[in-house]
Design a protein around this motif. Sequence first.
Motif, PDB file in Angstrom:
ATOM      1  N   GLY A 101      33.410 -68.140  -8.720  1.00 20.10           N
ATOM      2  CA  GLY A 101      32.316 -68.064  -7.749  1.00 20.10           C
ATOM      3  C   GLY A 101      31.772 -69.414  -7.362  1.00 20.10           C
ATOM      4  O   GLY A 101      30.725 -69.519  -6.719  1.00 20.10           O
ATOM      5  N   CYS A 102      32.466 -70.465  -7.719  1.00 18.33           N
ATOM      6  CA  CYS A 102      32.009 -71.825  -7.410  1.00 18.33           C
ATOM      7  C   CYS A 102      32.164 -72.091  -5.904  1.00 18.33           C
ATOM      8  O   CYS A 102      33.270 -72.020  -5.381  1.00 18.33           O
ATOM      9  CB  CYS A 102      32.839 -72.803  -8.233  1.00 18.33           C
ATOM     10  N   PRO A 103      31.070 -72.396  -5.199  1.00 19.65           N
ATOM     11  CA  PRO A 103      31.155 -72.523  -3.745  1.00 19.65           C
ATOM     12  C   PRO A 103      31.649 -73.875  -3.233  1.00 19.65           C
ATOM     13  O   PRO A 103      32.115 -73.981  -2.105  1.00 19.65           O
ATOM     14  CB  PRO A 103      29.711 -72.306  -3.291  1.00 19.65           C
ATOM     15  N   LYS A 104      31.548 -74.905  -4.057  1.00 24.80           N
ATOM     16  CA  LYS A 104      31.924 -76.235  -3.568  1.00 24.80           C
ATOM     17  C   LYS A 104      32.327 -77.119  -4.738  1.00 24.80           C
ATOM     18  O   LYS A 104      31.718 -77.052  -5.808  1.00 24.80           O
ATOM     19  CB  LYS A 104      30.724 -76.873  -2.844  1.00 24.80           C
ATOM     20  N   VAL A 105      33.358 -77.928  -4.492  1.00 29.08           N
ATOM     21  CA  VAL A 105      33.787 -78.836  -5.555  1.00 29.08           C
ATOM     22  C   VAL A 105      33.548 -80.281  -5.117  1.00 29.08           C
ATOM     23  O   VAL A 105      33.721 -80.621  -3.942  1.00 29.08           O
ATOM     24  CB  VAL A 105      35.265 -78.564  -5.938  1.00 29.08           C
ATOM     25  N   GLU A 106      33.082 -81.075  -6.052  1.00 25.44           N
ATOM     26  CA  GLU A 106      32.781 -82.478  -5.763  1.00 25.44           C
ATOM     27  C   GLU A 106      33.455 -83.372  -6.807  1.00 25.44           C
ATOM     28  O   GLU A 106      33.816 -82.916  -7.889  1.00 25.44           O
ATOM     29  CB  GLU A 106      31.273 -82.708  -5.784  1.00 25.44           C
ATOM     30  N   LEU A 107      33.618 -84.601  -6.455  1.00 29.22           N
ATOM     31  CA  LEU A 107      34.204 -85.535  -7.423  1.00 29.22           C
ATOM     32  C   LEU A 107      33.732 -86.940  -7.116  1.00 29.22           C
ATOM     33  O   LEU A 107      33.235 -87.218  -6.023  1.00 29.22           O
ATOM     34  CB  LEU A 107      35.735 -85.448  -7.390  1.00 29.22           C
ATOM     35  N   MET A 108      33.873 -87.790  -8.083  1.00 29.57           N
ATOM     36  CA  MET A 108      33.441 -89.179  -7.924  1.00 29.57           C
ATOM     37  C   MET A 108      34.653 -90.089  -8.030  1.00 29.57           C
ATOM     38  O   MET A 108      35.529 -89.860  -8.865  1.00 29.57           O
ATOM     39  CB  MET A 108      32.432 -89.544  -9.013  1.00 29.57           C
ATOM     40  N   VAL A 109      34.693 -91.085  -7.185  1.00 31.46           N
ATOM     41  CA  VAL A 109      35.774 -92.080  -7.212  1.00 31.46           C
ATOM     42  C   VAL A 109      35.100 -93.447  -7.305  1.00 31.46           C
ATOM     43  O   VAL A 109      34.149 -93.721  -6.566  1.00 31.46           O
ATOM     44  CB  VAL A 109      36.626 -92.015  -5.923  1.00 31.46           C
ATOM     45  N   ARG A 110      35.587 -94.264  -8.202  1.00 28.38           N
ATOM     46  CA  ARG A 110      35.001 -95.612  -8.292  1.00 28.38           C
ATOM     47  C   ARG A 110      35.191 -96.345  -6.972  1.00 28.38           C
ATOM     48  O   ARG A 110      36.240 -96.226  -6.333  1.00 28.38           O
ATOM     49  CB  ARG A 110      35.659 -96.403  -9.419  1.00 28.38           C
ATOM     50  N   ASP A 111      34.174 -97.108  -6.594  1.00 26.18           N
ATOM     51  CA  ASP A 111      34.203 -97.866  -5.331  1.00 26.18           C
ATOM     52  C   ASP A 111      35.474 -98.696  -5.192  1.00 26.18           C
ATOM     53  O   ASP A 111      35.995 -98.872  -4.100  1.00 26.18           O
ATOM     54  CB  ASP A 111      33.005 -98.827  -5.278  1.00 26.18           C
ATOM     55  N   THR A 112      35.958 -99.187  -6.320  1.00 29.87           N
ATOM     56  CA  THR A 112      37.112-100.088  -6.297  1.00 29.87           C
ATOM     57  C   THR A 112      38.444 -99.338  -6.123  1.00 29.87           C
ATOM     58  O   THR A 112      39.468 -99.948  -5.831  1.00 29.87           O
ATOM     59  CB  THR A 112      37.172-100.870  -7.628  1.00 29.87           C
ATOM     60  N   ASN A 113      38.418 -98.025  -6.265  1.00 31.00           N
ATOM     61  CA  ASN A 113      39.643 -97.218  -6.248  1.00 31.00           C
ATOM     62  C   ASN A 113      39.954 -96.715  -4.829  1.00 31.00           C
ATOM     63  O   ASN A 113      40.050 -95.511  -4.576  1.00 31.00           O
ATOM     64  CB  ASN A 113      39.478 -96.045  -7.226  1.00 31.00           C
ATOM     65  N   THR A 114      40.159 -97.649  -3.909  1.00 30.96           N
ATOM     66  CA  THR A 114      40.275 -97.275  -2.485  1.00 30.96           C
ATOM     67  C   THR A 114      41.510 -96.415  -2.192  1.00 30.96           C
ATOM     68  O   THR A 114      41.461 -95.532  -1.350  1.00 30.96           O
ATOM     69  CB  THR A 114      40.336 -98.545  -1.607  1.00 30.96           C
ATOM     70  N   LYS A 115      42.600 -96.646  -2.905  1.00 31.01           N
ATOM     71  CA  LYS A 115      43.828 -95.879  -2.689  1.00 31.01           C
ATOM     72  C   LYS A 115      43.589 -94.383  -2.924  1.00 31.01           C
ATOM     73  O   LYS A 115      44.066 -93.527  -2.179  1.00 31.01           O
ATOM     74  CB  LYS A 115      44.894 -96.392  -3.673  1.00 31.01           C
ATOM     75  N   VAL A 116      42.829 -94.110  -3.961  1.00 30.23           N
ATOM     76  CA  VAL A 116      42.603 -92.715  -4.339  1.00 30.23           C
ATOM     77  C   VAL A 116      41.686 -92.005  -3.342  1.00 30.23           C
ATOM     78  O   VAL A 116      41.797 -90.793  -3.136  1.00 30.23           O
ATOM     79  CB  VAL A 116      42.070 -92.668  -5.785  1.00 30.23           C
TER      80      VAL A 116
END
Length: 141
Positions: A101-116
Motif C-alpha cells: 500500500g506504499c503510495p510513493k517511493v523516494e531515495l537519496m543520492v549523494r550530490d557527488t554521485n552524478t552518474k547515478v
Amino acid sequence: MKAKIRIFQEGDQEPVIGLWRDCGLVVPWNDPAKDIQRKLEDSPELFLVAETEGFVAGSCMAGYDGHRGWIFYMAVQPDQQGCGIARALLDHAETVLKERGCPKVELMVRDTNTKVLEFYRHLGYSDEPVKVLGKRLIPDE
Ligand SMILES: CC(C)(COP(=O)(O)OP(=O)(O)OC[C@H]1O[C@@H](n2cnc3c(N)ncnc32)[C@H](O)[C@@H]1OP(=O)(O)O)[C@@H](O)C(=O)NCCC(=O)NCCS
C-alpha cells in the motif's frame, strides 16, 4: 545470465559488504555490519539481493515507514553492471512496496554521485524540490 532476486539470507553478509565496498557505498560514519543488523531486526523481507550463478551480484535495501517507501544500498557488482540487474532489483522492490500500500517511493543520492542520478531518472524517478536534513542518533564510529 538472468539474476535471481531474493531476500537477504544467512551467509550474505560478507559478500554484500564486499559489494558495497566495491561500489563505493561504505563510508566511515556508517558501519555496514550494523546497518545490516538493524535491517534484519526491523524488516528483513525488504532487504533484497540479486544472485547470479550462486553469487551475490547486487543489493537493494527497501523500507516503508507507513507514508513513503525508501530505497538504500542499491548496488551491482562492477563487472555485472549494464545487464539489467539494478532494474530487476528496483522493479521487485517497487512491487513489494506497492503490495503493502506504499503510495510513493523516494531515495537519496549523494550530490557527488552524478552518474547515478541519470540512472534513476532513466527509471522514472524525478528530482524533488526538497533539501534532505539528517540528525545522527547513534554514532557508528
Ligand atoms: C547505479 C547502478 C546500481 C546501476 O546498476 P546496473 O545493473 O548497471 O543498471 P541496469 O543494467 O539495471 O540499468 C537499468 C537501466 O538504466 C540504464 N542506466 C544504467 N546506468 C545508467 C546511467 N549511469 N545513466 C543513465 N542510464 C543508466 C541502463 O541503460 C538501463 O536502461 P534500459 O533498461 O532501459 O536498457 C550501478 O551502476 C552501481 O552499482 N553503481 C555504484 C553504486 C551506486 O552508486 N549506487 C547508488 C547509490 S544511491
